[in-house]
Design a protein around this motif. Structure first.
Motif, short mmCIF file in Angstrom:
data_model
loop_
_atom_site.label_atom_id
_atom_site.label_comp_id
_atom_site.label_asym_id
_atom_site.label_seq_id
_atom_site.Cartn_x
_atom_site.Cartn_y
_atom_site.Cartn_z
N ALA A 1 0.85 -1.26 0.05
CA ALA A 1 0.15 -0.16 0.06
C ALA A 1 0.83 1.30 0.00
O ALA A 1 0.49 2.12 -0.50
N ALA A 2 1.94 1.06 0.42
CA ALA A 2 2.88 2.36 0.68
C ALA A 2 4.04 2.39 -0.19
O ALA A 2 4.70 3.29 -0.45
N GLY A 3 4.00 1.44 -1.10
CA GLY A 3 4.90 1.54 -2.31
C GLY A 3 6.44 1.19 -1.73
O GLY A 3 7.46 1.58 -2.14
N VAL A 4 6.57 0.37 -0.60
CA VAL A 4 7.73 -0.04 -0.05
C VAL A 4 8.18 -1.22 -0.75
O VAL A 4 7.55 -2.24 -0.72
N SER A 5 9.47 -1.50 -0.87
CA SER A 5 10.14 -2.75 -1.47
C SER A 5 11.11 -3.07 -0.75
O SER A 5 11.42 -4.33 -0.67
N ASN A 6 11.89 -2.49 0.39
CA ASN A 6 13.03 -2.86 0.96
C ASN A 6 12.52 -3.44 2.60
O ASN A 6 11.70 -2.40 2.79
N PRO A 7 13.10 -3.95 3.33
CA PRO A 7 12.82 -4.43 4.55
C PRO A 7 12.78 -3.45 5.44
O PRO A 7 11.79 -3.41 6.21
N LEU B 1 1.00 7.39 13.45
CA LEU B 1 -0.36 8.04 13.14
C LEU B 1 -1.62 7.53 13.78
O LEU B 1 -2.50 8.39 13.94
N MET B 2 -1.66 6.22 13.85
CA MET B 2 -3.11 5.72 14.56
C MET B 2 -2.85 6.37 15.97
O MET B 2 -4.10 6.55 16.42
N SER B 3 -1.96 6.38 16.76
CA SER B 3 -1.95 6.95 18.17
C SER B 3 -2.14 8.37 18.10
O SER B 3 -2.95 8.66 18.88
N GLU C 1 -8.73 6.55 7.81
CA GLU C 1 -8.31 6.49 6.43
C GLU C 1 -6.94 7.00 6.22
O GLU C 1 -6.73 7.80 6.36
N PHE C 2 -6.15 6.00 5.56
CA PHE C 2 -4.74 6.27 5.42
C PHE C 2 -4.75 6.81 4.07
O PHE C 2 -5.39 6.44 3.04
N HIS C 3 -3.82 7.96 3.80
CA HIS C 3 -3.43 8.49 2.34
C HIS C 3 -1.97 8.47 2.33
O HIS C 3 -1.45 8.75 3.27
N VAL C 4 -1.57 7.96 1.08
CA VAL C 4 -0.36 7.87 0.80
C VAL C 4 0.16 9.05 -0.49
O VAL C 4 -0.46 8.69 -1.57
N SER C 5 1.28 9.90 -0.35
CA SER C 5 1.60 10.41 -1.60
C SER C 5 2.98 10.20 -1.89
O SER C 5 3.97 10.23 -0.74
#
Length: 103
Positions: free
Chosen positions: A5-11, A24-26, A98-102
């Motif tokens: 969902a965040a477009g992340v590829s490395n661990p 952010l949830m907190s 709701e999460f939003h990613v840019s």
């Protein structure tokens, strides 16, 4: 998944993004609690100083802020430093959880 969902590829970036999303949830939970008690949302500084929130203003390379507009808010994490495609530039969470990613 969180990484997809965040477009992340490395661990390492995946761990960082998960931690930022948890922060952010907190922040959002603290905002909801503050709204329930006070009838309004609070700035990040207010949440921290009132001890409604125990996180820092940042989790490098991200810094946090809260944008408030009447009956809505957005908890925002903005990445600083060198550009990398491994993590999004901004992640936010609104009053609807709701999460939003840019990128």
């Amino acid at each position: 998944s969180t990484s997809a969902a965040a477009g992340v590829s490395n661990p390492k970036a995946t761990v960082d993004i998960t931690a930022v999303r948890n922060d952010l949830m907190s922040i959002a939970q603290a905002e909801r609690g503050h709204f329930a008690l006070e009838g309004k949302y609070a700035s990040l500084d207010e949440l921290i100083s009132s001890r409604a929130l125990t996180i820092a203003h940042q989790r490098l390379p991200y810094s946090y802020e809260v944008a408030i507009s009447g009956s809505s808010f957005r908890a925002i994490a903005t990445r600083h430093g060198e550009e990398t495609s491994a993590s999004p530039r901004e992640i936010s969470l609104d009053e609807n959880m709701e999460f939003h990613v840019s990128d």
